[in-house]
Design a protein around this motif. Structure first.
Motif, PDB file in Angstrom:
ATOM      1  N   ILE A   1       0.942  -1.166   0.057  1.00 43.95           N
ATOM      2  CA  ILE A   1       0.171   0.134   0.194  1.00 43.95           C
ATOM      3  C   ILE A   1       0.949   1.319  -0.051  1.00 43.95           C
ATOM      4  O   ILE A   1       1.776   1.236   0.813  1.00 43.95           O
ATOM      5  N   CYS A   2       0.702   2.106  -0.779  1.00 46.40           N
ATOM      6  CA  CYS A   2       1.420   3.343  -1.277  1.00 46.40           C
ATOM      7  C   CYS A   2       0.884   4.448  -0.795  1.00 46.40           C
ATOM      8  O   CYS A   2      -0.236   4.682  -0.814  1.00 46.40           O
ATOM      9  N   TRP A   3       1.833   5.519  -0.257  1.00 44.13           N
ATOM     10  CA  TRP A   3       1.030   6.892   0.546  1.00 44.13           C
ATOM     11  C   TRP A   3       1.541   7.863   0.076  1.00 44.13           C
ATOM     12  O   TRP A   3       1.229   8.997   0.132  1.00 44.13           O
ATOM     13  N   SER A   4       2.943   7.863  -0.731  1.00 40.21           N
ATOM     14  CA  SER A   4       3.693   9.068  -1.113  1.00 40.21           C
ATOM     15  C   SER A   4       4.062   8.865  -2.665  1.00 40.21           C
ATOM     16  O   SER A   4       4.364   7.635  -2.882  1.00 40.21           O
ATOM     17  N   ILE A   5       4.154   9.928  -3.702  1.00 40.92           N
ATOM     18  CA  ILE A   5       4.455  10.062  -4.944  1.00 40.92           C
ATOM     19  C   ILE A   5       5.721  10.913  -4.854  1.00 40.92           C
ATOM     20  O   ILE A   5       5.740  12.199  -4.340  1.00 40.92           O
ATOM     21  N   TYR A   6       6.740  10.541  -5.625  1.00 42.98           N
ATOM     22  CA  TYR A   6       8.094  11.315  -6.006  1.00 42.98           C
ATOM     23  C   TYR A   6       8.153  11.317  -7.482  1.00 42.98           C
ATOM     24  O   TYR A   6       7.946  10.322  -8.222  1.00 42.98           O
ATOM     25  N   GLY A   7       8.899  12.252  -7.721  1.00 48.59           N
ATOM     26  CA  GLY A   7       9.045  12.590  -9.268  1.00 48.59           C
ATOM     27  C   GLY A   7      10.224  11.715  -9.808  1.00 48.59           C
ATOM     28  O   GLY A   7      10.242  11.550 -10.868  1.00 48.59           O
TER      29      GLY A   7
END
Length: 92
Positions: free
Chosen positions: A77-83
């Motif tokens: 389960i993911c909670w953050s997004i990075y470029g």
């Protein structure tokens, strides 16, 4: 056994150095992956980097890296997004 490789341009040692986590490993992308506020929509992982219970996921169809946790059943389960990967590794 499949041989899962780090992303192009990266070695596993570089990933460990940037993240500061010697446990870094490439995991099989063959598992359920979701983003926390869209848990009914599966993300299609192409690469997963594991750091103990944390992981960074690259999915098909976009250029972002997702941070999340590895559940006991192997799902993510993911909670953050990075470029980019470097930014995600520094965010661990």
């Amino acid at each position: 056994m499949e041989n899962h490789q780090p992303p192009d341009g990266w070695t596993l040692q570089q990933i460990r150095d940037v993240s500061g986590d010697a446990r870094a490993e490439v995991l099989s992308p063959d598992r359920a992956v979701v983003y926390y506020d869209a848990a009914d929509e599966a993300l299609h992982a192409t690469l997963i980097l594991g750091f103990g219970v944390l992981c960074i996921v690259k999915v098909s169809d976009d250029d972002y890296w997702y941070m999340g946790s590895l559940n006991d059943d192997g799902s993510v389960i993911c909670w953050s997004i990075y470029g980019d990967l470097h930014e995600a590794l520094r965010g661990l």
